[in-house]
Design a protein around this motif. Structure first.
Motif, PDB file in Angstrom:
ATOM      1  N   SER A 189       1.422   2.653   3.438  1.00 30.45           N
ATOM      2  CA  SER A 189       0.245   2.779   2.577  1.00 30.45           C
ATOM      3  C   SER A 189      -0.542   4.055   2.880  1.00 30.45           C
ATOM      4  N   LYS A 190      -0.641   4.425   4.138  1.00 30.20           N
ATOM      5  CA  LYS A 190      -1.358   5.661   4.484  1.00 30.20           C
ATOM      6  C   LYS A 190      -0.606   6.876   3.949  1.00 30.20           C
ATOM      7  N   LEU A 191       0.711   6.854   4.008  1.00 33.69           N
ATOM      8  CA  LEU A 191       1.522   7.950   3.474  1.00 33.69           C
ATOM      9  C   LEU A 191       1.366   8.040   1.958  1.00 33.69           C
ATOM     10  N   LYS A 192       1.384   6.905   1.288  1.00 33.74           N
ATOM     11  CA  LYS A 192       1.199   6.894  -0.169  1.00 33.74           C
ATOM     12  C   LYS A 192      -0.172   7.470  -0.533  1.00 33.74           C
ATOM     13  N   ALA A 245       9.976  13.774  -4.030  1.00 33.79           N
ATOM     14  CA  ALA A 245      11.432  13.680  -4.167  1.00 33.79           C
ATOM     15  C   ALA A 245      12.029  15.050  -4.481  1.00 33.79           C
ATOM     16  N   ASN A 246      11.419  15.776  -5.390  1.00 31.91           N
ATOM     17  CA  ASN A 246      11.922  17.105  -5.753  1.00 31.91           C
ATOM     18  C   ASN A 246      11.886  18.053  -4.567  1.00 31.91           C
ATOM     19  N   ASN A 247      10.814  18.003  -3.793  1.00 30.90           N
ATOM     20  CA  ASN A 247      10.705  18.853  -2.608  1.00 30.90           C
ATOM     21  C   ASN A 247      11.740  18.499  -1.543  1.00 30.90           C
ATOM     22  N   LEU A 248      12.139  17.241  -1.510  1.00 28.83           N
ATOM     23  CA  LEU A 248      13.134  16.796  -0.532  1.00 28.83           C
ATOM     24  C   LEU A 248      14.556  16.985  -1.044  1.00 28.83           C
ATOM     25  N   GLY A 249      14.689  17.223  -2.342  1.00 28.05           N
ATOM     26  CA  GLY A 249      16.019  17.357  -2.929  1.00 28.05           C
ATOM     27  C   GLY A 249      16.713  16.013  -3.103  1.00 28.05           C
ATOM     28  N   LEU A 282      12.488   3.874  -2.999  1.00 22.69           N
ATOM     29  CA  LEU A 282      13.148   2.939  -2.081  1.00 22.69           C
ATOM     30  C   LEU A 282      12.627   3.117  -0.656  1.00 22.69           C
ATOM     31  N   ARG A 283      12.464   4.367  -0.244  1.00 18.78           N
ATOM     32  CA  ARG A 283      11.988   4.652   1.110  1.00 18.78           C
ATOM     33  C   ARG A 283      10.565   4.109   1.303  1.00 18.78           C
ATOM     34  N   LEU A 284       9.690   4.391   0.334  1.00 20.34           N
ATOM     35  CA  LEU A 284       8.283   3.993   0.458  1.00 20.34           C
ATOM     36  C   LEU A 284       8.086   2.487   0.324  1.00 20.34           C
ATOM     37  N   ASN A 285       9.101   1.807  -0.183  1.00 26.68           N
ATOM     38  CA  ASN A 285       9.018   0.353  -0.339  1.00 26.68           C
ATOM     39  C   ASN A 285       9.945  -0.394   0.622  1.00 26.68           C
ATOM     40  N   GLU A 292      -0.937  12.422  14.200  1.00 22.29           N
ATOM     41  CA  GLU A 292      -1.064  11.329  13.233  1.00 22.29           C
ATOM     42  C   GLU A 292       0.271  10.889  12.632  1.00 22.29           C
ATOM     43  N   ILE A 293       1.361  11.515  13.014  1.00 26.32           N
ATOM     44  CA  ILE A 293       2.667  11.209  12.424  1.00 26.32           C
ATOM     45  C   ILE A 293       3.010   9.726  12.537  1.00 26.32           C
ATOM     46  N   LYS A 294       2.748   9.153  13.692  1.00 26.66           N
ATOM     47  CA  LYS A 294       3.060   7.730  13.898  1.00 26.66           C
ATOM     48  C   LYS A 294       2.358   6.852  12.872  1.00 26.66           C
ATOM     49  N   GLU A 295       1.111   7.173  12.567  1.00 22.38           N
ATOM     50  CA  GLU A 295       0.336   6.372  11.617  1.00 22.38           C
ATOM     51  C   GLU A 295       0.929   6.408  10.213  1.00 22.38           C
ATOM     52  N   TYR A 296       1.572   7.505   9.854  1.00 19.46           N
ATOM     53  CA  TYR A 296       2.134   7.664   8.510  1.00 19.46           C
ATOM     54  C   TYR A 296       3.545   7.120   8.381  1.00 19.46           C
ATOM     55  N   PHE A 297       4.331   7.190   9.451  1.00 20.09           N
ATOM     56  CA  PHE A 297       5.747   6.849   9.348  1.00 20.09           C
ATOM     57  C   PHE A 297       6.212   5.681  10.202  1.00 20.09           C
TER      58      PHE A 297
END
Length: 70
Positions: free
Chosen positions: A5-8, A22-26, A34-37, A60-65
C-alpha cells in the motif's frame, strides 16, 4: 505476503500510474498489477529500478517492499 500500500501511494504521489511503472520496467502492465497484488514476486532488478524512479530513500526500502501483511 507483502503489503504494497505504501508503494502504491508513492506511485500516485510521484504522478505515475501502474502502466507507467510497467513501461519503465519493460514489463506488461498486467505483470505489475500481479506484483502489487501479491500474485507474483518482484525481482531484484525491478525493485532497484522502482527505487530510483520513485526516489525512495535507502532507509525506507523495507517499508515499501518488505512489510509483511498482518
Amino acid at each position: 505476503m507483502f503489503n504494497y500500500s505504501k508503494l502504491k501511494g508513492r506511485i500516485k504521489e510521484k504522478g505515475f500510474t501502474q502502466e507507467d511503472i510497467a513501461n519503465n520496467l519493460g514489463i506488461n502492465k498486467s505483470t505489475i498489477s500481479l506484483r502489487l497484488n501479491n500474485q507474483s514476486l518482484f525481482v531484484q532488478d525491478e525493485i532497484n529500478k522502482i527505487i530510483k524512479l520513485l526516489e525512495i530513500p535507502g532507509e525506507e526500502i523495507k517499508e515499501y517492499f518488505f512489510e509483511e501483511e498482518v
